[in-house]
Design a protein around this motif. Structure first.
Motif, PDB file in Angstrom:
ATOM      1  N   MET A  27     -12.109   4.266   9.672  1.00  0.00           N
ATOM      2  CA  MET A  27     -11.886   2.840   9.638  1.00  0.00           C
ATOM      3  C   MET A  27     -10.384   2.606   9.569  1.00  0.00           C
ATOM      4  O   MET A  27      -9.734   3.029   8.621  1.00  0.00           O
ATOM      5  CB  MET A  27     -12.596   2.269   8.413  1.00  0.00           C
ATOM      6  N   ASP A  28      -9.847   1.944  10.546  1.00  0.00           N
ATOM      7  CA  ASP A  28      -8.425   1.611  10.582  1.00  0.00           C
ATOM      8  C   ASP A  28      -8.217   0.227   9.976  1.00  0.00           C
ATOM      9  O   ASP A  28      -8.788  -0.756  10.453  1.00  0.00           O
ATOM     10  CB  ASP A  28      -7.916   1.631  12.018  1.00  0.00           C
ATOM     11  N   VAL A  29      -7.399   0.150   8.926  1.00  0.00           N
ATOM     12  CA  VAL A  29      -7.269  -1.069   8.132  1.00  0.00           C
ATOM     13  C   VAL A  29      -5.845  -1.618   8.191  1.00  0.00           C
ATOM     14  O   VAL A  29      -4.873  -0.880   8.022  1.00  0.00           O
ATOM     15  CB  VAL A  29      -7.651  -0.792   6.652  1.00  0.00           C
ATOM     16  N   LEU A  30      -5.743  -2.925   8.405  1.00  0.00           N
ATOM     17  CA  LEU A  30      -4.488  -3.660   8.296  1.00  0.00           C
ATOM     18  C   LEU A  30      -4.567  -4.467   7.007  1.00  0.00           C
ATOM     19  O   LEU A  30      -5.548  -5.184   6.775  1.00  0.00           O
ATOM     20  CB  LEU A  30      -4.314  -4.598   9.498  1.00  0.00           C
ATOM     21  N   ILE A  31      -3.563  -4.346   6.150  1.00  0.00           N
ATOM     22  CA  ILE A  31      -3.511  -5.072   4.885  1.00  0.00           C
ATOM     23  C   ILE A  31      -2.541  -6.237   5.037  1.00  0.00           C
ATOM     24  O   ILE A  31      -1.386  -6.030   5.420  1.00  0.00           O
ATOM     25  CB  ILE A  31      -3.068  -4.149   3.734  1.00  0.00           C
ATOM     26  N   VAL A  32      -3.012  -7.441   4.720  1.00  0.00           N
ATOM     27  CA  VAL A  32      -2.190  -8.645   4.866  1.00  0.00           C
ATOM     28  C   VAL A  32      -2.104  -9.361   3.521  1.00  0.00           C
ATOM     29  O   VAL A  32      -3.099  -9.897   3.030  1.00  0.00           O
ATOM     30  CB  VAL A  32      -2.771  -9.595   5.936  1.00  0.00           C
ATOM     31  N   ASP A  33      -0.924  -9.348   2.943  1.00  0.00           N
ATOM     32  CA  ASP A  33      -0.675 -10.040   1.675  1.00  0.00           C
ATOM     33  C   ASP A  33       0.830 -10.221   1.545  1.00  0.00           C
ATOM     34  O   ASP A  33       1.591  -9.328   1.919  1.00  0.00           O
ATOM     35  CB  ASP A  33      -1.229  -9.229   0.494  1.00  0.00           C
ATOM     36  N   ASP A  34       1.255 -11.356   1.023  1.00  0.00           N
ATOM     37  CA  ASP A  34       2.692 -11.606   0.901  1.00  0.00           C
ATOM     38  C   ASP A  34       3.302 -10.975  -0.346  1.00  0.00           C
ATOM     39  O   ASP A  34       4.509 -11.051  -0.540  1.00  0.00           O
ATOM     40  CB  ASP A  34       2.994 -13.103   0.943  1.00  0.00           C
ATOM     41  N   TRP A  84     -11.103   6.375   6.086  1.00  0.00           N
ATOM     42  CA  TRP A  84     -10.391   5.093   6.139  1.00  0.00           C
ATOM     43  C   TRP A  84      -8.896   5.381   6.094  1.00  0.00           C
ATOM     44  O   TRP A  84      -8.453   6.279   5.396  1.00  0.00           O
ATOM     45  CB  TRP A  84     -10.756   4.225   4.946  1.00  0.00           C
ATOM     46  N   ARG A  85      -8.119   4.590   6.824  1.00  0.00           N
ATOM     47  CA  ARG A  85      -6.665   4.745   6.764  1.00  0.00           C
ATOM     48  C   ARG A  85      -5.986   3.398   7.001  1.00  0.00           C
ATOM     49  O   ARG A  85      -6.494   2.562   7.754  1.00  0.00           O
ATOM     50  CB  ARG A  85      -6.174   5.779   7.771  1.00  0.00           C
ATOM     51  N   VAL A  86      -4.872   3.221   6.341  1.00  0.00           N
ATOM     52  CA  VAL A  86      -4.067   2.021   6.530  1.00  0.00           C
ATOM     53  C   VAL A  86      -3.187   2.243   7.753  1.00  0.00           C
ATOM     54  O   VAL A  86      -2.435   3.209   7.813  1.00  0.00           O
ATOM     55  CB  VAL A  86      -3.208   1.723   5.281  1.00  0.00           C
ATOM     56  N   ILE A  87      -3.309   1.342   8.726  1.00  0.00           N
ATOM     57  CA  ILE A  87      -2.506   1.486   9.946  1.00  0.00           C
ATOM     58  C   ILE A  87      -1.376   0.469  10.021  1.00  0.00           C
ATOM     59  O   ILE A  87      -0.582   0.493  10.947  1.00  0.00           O
ATOM     60  CB  ILE A  87      -3.372   1.408  11.220  1.00  0.00           C
ATOM     61  N   GLY A  88      -1.308  -0.420   9.017  1.00  0.00           N
ATOM     62  CA  GLY A  88      -0.222  -1.381   8.999  1.00  0.00           C
ATOM     63  C   GLY A  88      -0.356  -2.363   7.857  1.00  0.00           C
ATOM     64  O   GLY A  88      -1.402  -2.443   7.211  1.00  0.00           O
ATOM     65  N   GLU A  89       0.730  -3.075   7.633  1.00  0.00           N
ATOM     66  CA  GLU A  89       0.775  -4.119   6.604  1.00  0.00           C
ATOM     67  C   GLU A  89       1.522  -5.313   7.164  1.00  0.00           C
ATOM     68  O   GLU A  89       2.425  -5.160   7.982  1.00  0.00           O
ATOM     69  CB  GLU A  89       1.482  -3.611   5.351  1.00  0.00           C
ATOM     70  N   ALA A  90       1.122  -6.496   6.712  1.00  0.00           N
ATOM     71  CA  ALA A  90       1.779  -7.727   7.137  1.00  0.00           C
ATOM     72  C   ALA A  90       1.944  -8.634   5.928  1.00  0.00           C
ATOM     73  O   ALA A  90       1.162  -8.564   4.979  1.00  0.00           O
ATOM     74  CB  ALA A  90       0.946  -8.421   8.208  1.00  0.00           C
ATOM     75  N   ALA A 118      -3.929  -2.233  -2.705  1.00  0.00           N
ATOM     76  CA  ALA A 118      -4.918  -2.184  -1.621  1.00  0.00           C
ATOM     77  C   ALA A 118      -4.769  -0.892  -0.815  1.00  0.00           C
ATOM     78  O   ALA A 118      -5.763  -0.268  -0.443  1.00  0.00           O
ATOM     79  CB  ALA A 118      -4.772  -3.408  -0.724  1.00  0.00           C
ATOM     80  N   ARG A 119      -3.540  -0.504  -0.555  1.00  0.00           N
ATOM     81  CA  ARG A 119      -3.280   0.741   0.186  1.00  0.00           C
ATOM     82  C   ARG A 119      -3.862   1.938  -0.570  1.00  0.00           C
ATOM     83  O   ARG A 119      -4.530   2.795   0.017  1.00  0.00           O
ATOM     84  CB  ARG A 119      -1.771   0.894   0.395  1.00  0.00           C
ATOM     85  N   ALA A 120      -3.660   1.984  -1.874  1.00  0.00           N
ATOM     86  CA  ALA A 120      -4.186   3.080  -2.690  1.00  0.00           C
ATOM     87  C   ALA A 120      -5.712   3.091  -2.674  1.00  0.00           C
ATOM     88  O   ALA A 120      -6.332   4.162  -2.591  1.00  0.00           O
ATOM     89  CB  ALA A 120      -3.660   2.971  -4.119  1.00  0.00           C
ATOM     90  N   LEU A 121      -6.337   1.923  -2.736  1.00  0.00           N
ATOM     91  CA  LEU A 121      -7.802   1.843  -2.707  1.00  0.00           C
ATOM     92  C   LEU A 121      -8.356   2.335  -1.375  1.00  0.00           C
ATOM     93  O   LEU A 121      -9.329   3.087  -1.344  1.00  0.00           O
ATOM     94  CB  LEU A 121      -8.262   0.407  -2.963  1.00  0.00           C
ATOM     95  N   VAL A 122      -7.745   1.903  -0.293  1.00  0.00           N
ATOM     96  CA  VAL A 122      -8.214   2.320   1.040  1.00  0.00           C
ATOM     97  C   VAL A 122      -8.088   3.833   1.192  1.00  0.00           C
ATOM     98  O   VAL A 122      -8.992   4.494   1.729  1.00  0.00           O
ATOM     99  CB  VAL A 122      -7.444   1.572   2.150  1.00  0.00           C
ATOM    100  N   HIS A 166      -4.766  -2.966  16.746  1.00  0.00           N
ATOM    101  CA  HIS A 166      -6.219  -3.022  16.936  1.00  0.00           C
ATOM    102  C   HIS A 166      -6.980  -2.448  15.746  1.00  0.00           C
ATOM    103  O   HIS A 166      -7.756  -1.496  15.885  1.00  0.00           O
ATOM    104  CB  HIS A 166      -6.631  -2.307  18.230  1.00  0.00           C
ATOM    105  N   PRO A 167      -6.788  -3.006  14.543  1.00  0.00           N
ATOM    106  CA  PRO A 167      -7.494  -2.487  13.366  1.00  0.00           C
ATOM    107  C   PRO A 167      -8.994  -2.746  13.467  1.00  0.00           C
ATOM    108  O   PRO A 167      -9.432  -3.710  14.103  1.00  0.00           O
ATOM    109  CB  PRO A 167      -6.886  -3.293  12.217  1.00  0.00           C
ATOM    110  N   THR A 168      -9.752  -1.891  12.825  1.00  0.00           N
ATOM    111  CA  THR A 168     -11.192  -2.095  12.708  1.00  0.00           C
ATOM    112  C   THR A 168     -11.462  -3.178  11.676  1.00  0.00           C
ATOM    113  O   THR A 168     -12.369  -3.990  11.839  1.00  0.00           O
ATOM    114  CB  THR A 168     -11.882  -0.794  12.251  1.00  0.00           C
ATOM    115  N   MET A 169     -10.652  -3.155  10.594  1.00  0.00           N
ATOM    116  CA  MET A 169     -10.818  -4.111   9.504  1.00  0.00           C
ATOM    117  C   MET A 169      -9.457  -4.637   9.063  1.00  0.00           C
ATOM    118  O   MET A 169      -8.474  -3.904   9.075  1.00  0.00           O
ATOM    119  CB  MET A 169     -11.510  -3.461   8.302  1.00  0.00           C
ATOM    120  N   ILE A 170      -9.455  -5.904   8.658  1.00  0.00           N
ATOM    121  CA  ILE A 170      -8.256  -6.506   8.081  1.00  0.00           C
ATOM    122  C   ILE A 170      -8.615  -7.038   6.703  1.00  0.00           C
ATOM    123  O   ILE A 170      -9.593  -7.776   6.546  1.00  0.00           O
ATOM    124  CB  ILE A 170      -7.714  -7.649   8.960  1.00  0.00           C
TER     125      ILE A 170
END
Length: 116
Positions: free
Chosen positions: A1-8, A26-32, A16-20, A46-50
């Motif tokens: 599962m490719d995950v993008l984490i979005v939080d300011d 599962w892997r974190v592929i980016g942050e915004a 969230a990165r540590a939990l994923v 193209h994340p699977t989950m955000i």
């Protein structure tokens, strides 16, 4: 599962990165940090989950969810916030997100249990 984490807020992105990372496969592929940044990164990565915070600078997480899903309807988006479910903005239920999770309740087990 490719995950993008979005939080300011960087501390929450770190949690969230540590939990994923605790979830096999599962892997974190980016942050915004903003809705606009999330939209742009989702188009590139193209994340699977955000994991999408609702309160963001610029366009909020609800509007970013709508825009991302309009372009990539297969993406699974989980809205996150500190709000109780009863206090969510009304459009949170209609933006197309998979579900809503309070930030305090976010755990690897809860992520693993999502219907994806």
């Amino acid at each position: 599962m490719d995950v993008l984490i979005v939080d300011d807020q960087a501390p929450f992105r770190s949690v969230a990165r540590a939990l994923v990372r605790l979830l096999p496969g599962w892997r974190v592929i980016g942050e915004a940090e903003s809705g606009e940044d999330a939209y742009d990164q989702a188009a590139l990565a193209h994340p699977t989950m955000i994991l999408m915070d609702i309160n963001l600078p610029g366009i909020n997480g609800i509007e970013a969810t709508r825009r991302i899903l309009a372009r990539s309807p297969e993406t699974k988006i989980v809205l996150l916030s500190t709000y109780a479910a009863d206090d969510l903005p009304p459009d949170a239920a209609t933006c197309g997100a998979l579900t809503y999770i309070r930030k305090d309740d976010l755990t690897p087990a809860l992520l693993r249990a999502l219907p994806v």
